[in-house]
Write an enzyme that holds these catalytic residues in place. Structure first.
Site, PDB file in Angstrom:
ATOM      1  CG  ASP A   1      -1.996  -1.054   1.187  1.00  0.00           C
ATOM      2  OD1 ASP A   1      -1.769  -2.111   0.568  1.00  0.00           O
ATOM      3  OD2 ASP A   1      -3.086  -0.825   1.765  1.00  0.00           O
TER       4      ASP A   1
ATOM      5  CE  LYS B   1      -5.282   2.030   2.555  1.00  0.00           C
ATOM      6  NZ  LYS B   1      -4.139   1.325   3.201  1.00  0.00           N
TER       7      LYS B   1
ATOM      8  CE  LYS C   1      -6.781  -1.175   2.669  1.00  0.00           C
ATOM      9  NZ  LYS C   1      -5.415  -1.699   2.983  1.00  0.00           N
TER      10      LYS C   1
HETATM   11  O1  LIG Z   1      -6.038   1.015   5.996  1.00  0.00           O
HETATM   12  C1  LIG Z   1      -5.532   1.680   6.819  1.00  0.00           C
HETATM   13  C2  LIG Z   1      -6.188   2.591   7.767  1.00  0.00           C
HETATM   14  O2  LIG Z   1      -5.214   3.105   8.609  1.00  0.00           O
HETATM   15  C3  LIG Z   1      -7.297   2.013   8.646  1.00  0.00           C
HETATM   16  O3  LIG Z   1      -7.933   3.126   9.260  1.00  0.00           O
HETATM   17  P1  LIG Z   1      -8.728   2.981  10.667  1.00  0.00           P
HETATM   18  O4  LIG Z   1      -7.679   2.755  11.719  1.00  0.00           O
HETATM   19  O5  LIG Z   1      -9.480   4.292  10.836  1.00  0.00           O
HETATM   20  O6  LIG Z   1      -9.657   1.796  10.531  1.00  0.00           O
END
Ligand SMILES: O=C[C@H](O)COP(=O)(O)O
Length: 338
Positions: free
Chosen positions: A175, A238, A274
């Protein structure tokens, strides 16, 4: 379990094996083609109206909701991206990724344990090795953030080296974060070139490009950045790192879904989506899946083309499925899937 619910599972979950796009599909990309995005009109208020109406509909009947909640688990990148992450925390997260639902919930849903695992586990580069070890034999991919996550403000040579490190540690997916300045300045060739270099260094690892949409200022920039990332070979686009002031939103996701659709129409290549950052409730997970189904079709309800990036969503999904199976909430706080 009613006959209708088992039918829902047959069509929405177990039979979901009807994946029209092979899991190892890759987006080969194209040359940089500004004509595919320059001058593209986006309408913020229309996007907001459309997604606002979507959140208010109860289009999915109760007995089908459980199937969609299980599917959200299957499409989840179970994530920990915290400064105090440790190998032990990552090992615990991977155990959840392998067995996200308790045996009595699986039994109530008439699902076998190996039918419900998360889409991937997402960690920092130095946590890749413990994740790979903990997930050995599970078939669950390890995703690593890289390229100076979350800001990306470091020399390209060092960002590329971080990708090499993560892939060398065993990451199956990378990512990356883009340089927001290139979008804000409309420097599309610089954006294309950096992503193309990152794609090359990823090698066998799938490339997900984090656009940090909350810092791109306009929906036109979001559409353009989405298109450039796909042209440069992104396998997924994403929304966010989860560290911006504004992270995943449904209107921005609609704009990105339109870019994915337009890219497919123009090239025949399918790119995954994503949403990430702030996705915390089962209702959120339902909303994003409905958006994908309505805008892109059922293929985008499989982990091959949809991942929900989340560090705290699984708890509410478990809670709602517990209620579906037992008729009560495991904890005292009510979290009705209103
Ligand atoms: O995909 C990566 C993100 O940091 C996930 O965010 P979150 O911690 O708000 O679920």
């Amino acid at each position: 379990m009613t006959a209708e619910t088992s039918a829902a599972f047959a069509s929405q979950t177990g039979a979901q094996a009807v994946v029209l796009t092979p899991a190892d599909h890759r987006n080969p990309g194209t040359r940089l083609s500004p004509d595919m995005f320059e001058g593209h009109q986006t309408n913020r208020s229309a996007a907001e109206r459309r997604t606002d109406s979507l959140t208010k509909r109860r289009s999915i009947k109760k007995e089908w909701q459980a199937a969609w909640l299980v599917n959200a688990i299957r499409c989840m990148d179970l994530t920990t991206l915290a400064g105090d992450d440790t190998p032990e925390r990552v090992r615990r997260l991977c155990a959840k990724a392998r067995r996200p639902l308790a045996p009595h919930i699986l039994e109530g849903l008439a699902l076998a344990a190996d039918q419900v695992t998360t889409g991937a586990v997402c960690v920092y580069p130095t946590m890749v090795a413990p994740a790979v070890h903990a997930l050995d034999g599970s078939g669950i991919p390890v995703a690593s953030v890289a390229t100076g996550f979350p800001a990306g403000l470091m020399p390209l040579s060092l960002r590329l080296e971080e990708i090499r490190y993560a892939v060398g540690e065993g990451a199956d997916e990378i990512d990356i974060v883009i340089t927001r300045e290139h979008v804000l300045n409309g420097n599309w060739s610089a954006l294309y070139d950096e992503i193309a270099r990152m794609r090359e260094v990823c090698g066998r690892a799938h490339l997900k490009t984090i656009l940090a949409t909350g810092e791109l200022r306009t929906y036109r920039n979001v559409y353009a950045a989405s298109m450039v990332a796909m042209q440069a070979g992104a396998d997924f686009i994403k929304t966010s790192t989860g560290k911006e002031g504004v992270n995943a939103t449904l209107p921005v996701s609609l704009v990105m879904a339109h870019a994915i659709r337009d890219y497919l129409d123009a090239t025949g290549h399918r790119v995954g989506f994503k949403p990430a950052g702030g996705i915390k409730t089962a209702k959120d997970a339902m909303n994003w899946q409905v958006l994908m189904k309505e805008e892109l079709g059922r293929e985008w309800l499989s982990p091959t083309l949809l991942r929900l990036g989340a560090s705290s969503l699984l708890g509410d999904l478990e809670r709602q499925l517990e209620h579906y199976v037992t008729g009560r909430y495991a904890d005292t706080t009510r979290h009705a899937l209103a």
